[in-house]
Design an enzyme around this catalytic site. Structure first.
Site, PDB file in Angstrom:
ATOM      1  CB  SER A   1      14.448 -76.886   2.341  1.00  0.00           C
ATOM      2  OG  SER A   1      13.091 -76.947   2.755  1.00  0.00           O
TER       3      SER A   1
ATOM      4  CE1 TYR B   1      15.377 -72.622   5.714  1.00  0.00           C
ATOM      5  CE2 TYR B   1      13.484 -73.452   4.484  1.00  0.00           C
ATOM      6  CZ  TYR B   1      14.600 -73.676   5.263  1.00  0.00           C
ATOM      7  OH  TYR B   1      14.957 -74.969   5.583  1.00  0.00           O
TER       8      TYR B   1
END
Length: 272
Positions: free
Chosen positions: A153, A167
Site C-alpha cells: 500500500s 494496517y
C-alpha cells in the site's frame, strides 16, 4: 499471435489470488481470465467466490474456480494450501491479496487490532507463500519464472496512518518481506514483487470511495486527480505476470496516481 500479444500473454498460466471476492483481487482476477489464464479465487466468503467464478467464466478465454480460503490462522493457511494442491500441480502466479484493516484513534487503538491485522496481512501471506513454493518451483523456469505479487500500500511507503496504525505497519512489513523473498527466491526461478496501491474502490475503502461523490473527493487529493480504476490494476498485473515482466523482481510498484511522491515540504521556495 502478434508481438504485443505474445509479450503480455498469460495464456495457459495458472494463478491463485487470495481475497479475490472483491476489490483489487477481483480486478486482477478479471484481467488474468480475460487474458487466458486459469485463476483460483479464494477468500473467507466461499459461496461468493463460487458465484464470482461463474460470472468470470462467461468473460472469455480463461477459467475461474472459486472456493473458500482463510489466511488468518495457521490451520486456515494449511487448509488453503491443501485445497490449491488438490486442484493443480503447478502454480505460475500467486497474488497475495487478502488483507484486513482496523481504524481507530491513537488513544483508544486496541491491542487486539495488531495481531488480527498482522496475522492476515503479513503472517498468513508469508506462510501461504512458503507452503506453495513447491507448486511455484514446478512452474518456474530460467526463461519464464513463476511470479508472486504481494499487496502492499502507499500507506506502507508514506508515513501516514489515518487511524489505521496496524494496517500501515503491516504494509511496510509486506514491502520489506517482498524484497527479502525476492533475493532468496530468484535462484529458484520465482520473482517476487508488490503493488503499493493508493485509493481504489473496494469493501475496505467503501467508507471513503463507496459513492461517486466520495470517490471524486478522495481523487481530488491525488496528484493525477482521480482514484484508481480496474484497468490500472489489470495493466500492472499483466505486465508483472507476462514475459514483459519476467526480469523484474524486488519491486514495489506504486499504483497511486503520484501519492508516493506527494509531500507538503517547501524548503526555499517563496522565501521573499
Amino acid at each position: 499471435m502478434s508481438y504485443l500479444e505474445d509479450l503480455f500473454s498469460v495464456a495457459g498460466k495458472t494463478a491463485l489470488i487470495t481475497g479475490a471476492a472483491s476489490g483489487i483481487g477481483l480486478m486482477a482476477a478479471e484481467a488474468l481470465i480475460k487474458a487466458g489464464a486459469s485463476v483460483l479465487i479464494a477468500s473467507r466468503r466461499g459461496a461468493e467466490c463460487e458465484k464470482i467464478a461463474a460470472e468470470l467464466n462467461a468473460l472469455g478465454s480463461g477459467r475461474a474456480d472459486g472456493f473458500a480460503g482463510d489466511v488468518s490462522s495457521e490451520a486456515g493457511v494449511a487448509a488453503l494450501a491443501g485445497e490449491v494442491k488438490a486442484r493443480t500441480g503447478r502454480l505460475d502466479i500467486l497474488i497475495n491479496n487478502a488483507g484486513l484493516s482496523w481504524g481507530e484513534p491513537l488513544d483508544t487503538f486496541p491491542y487486539k487490532a495488531w495481531s488480527r491485522v498482522l496475522d492476515v496481512n503479513v503472517t498468513g501471506l508469508f506462510h501461504l507463500t512458503r507452503d506453495l513454493l513447491p507448486l511455484l518451483e514446478a512452474a518456474g523456469t530460467h526463461e519464464d519464472p513463476a511470479r508472486i505479487i504481494n499487496l502492499g500500500s502507499v500507506m506502507g511507503t508514506q508515513p501516514i496512518a489515518d487511524g489505521a496504525y496496524s494496517y500501515t505497519a503491516s504494509k511496510a512489513a509486506v514491502h520489506h518481506l517482498t524484497k527479502t523473498l525476492a533475493g532468496e527466491l530468484a535462484g529458484r526461478h520465482i520473482t517476487v514483487n508488490a503493488f503499493a496501491p493508493g485509493p481504489f474502490q473496494s469493501r475496505m475503502t467503501a467508507f471513503a470511495t463507496g459513492t461517486e461523490e466520495k470517490a471524486a473527493k478522495v481523487g481530488s487529493r491525488v496528484p493525477l486527480g482521480r482514484i484508481g480504476r480496474p484497468d490500472d490494476i489489470a495493466g500492472a498485473t499483466l505486465y508483472l505476470c507476462s514475459r514483459a515482466g519476467r526480469y523484474v523482481t524486488g519491486a514495489i510498484l506504486p499504483l497511486d496516481g503520484g501519492q508516493s511522491v506527494q509531500h507538503g515540504m517547501s524548503l526555499f521556495k517563496d522565501l521573499d
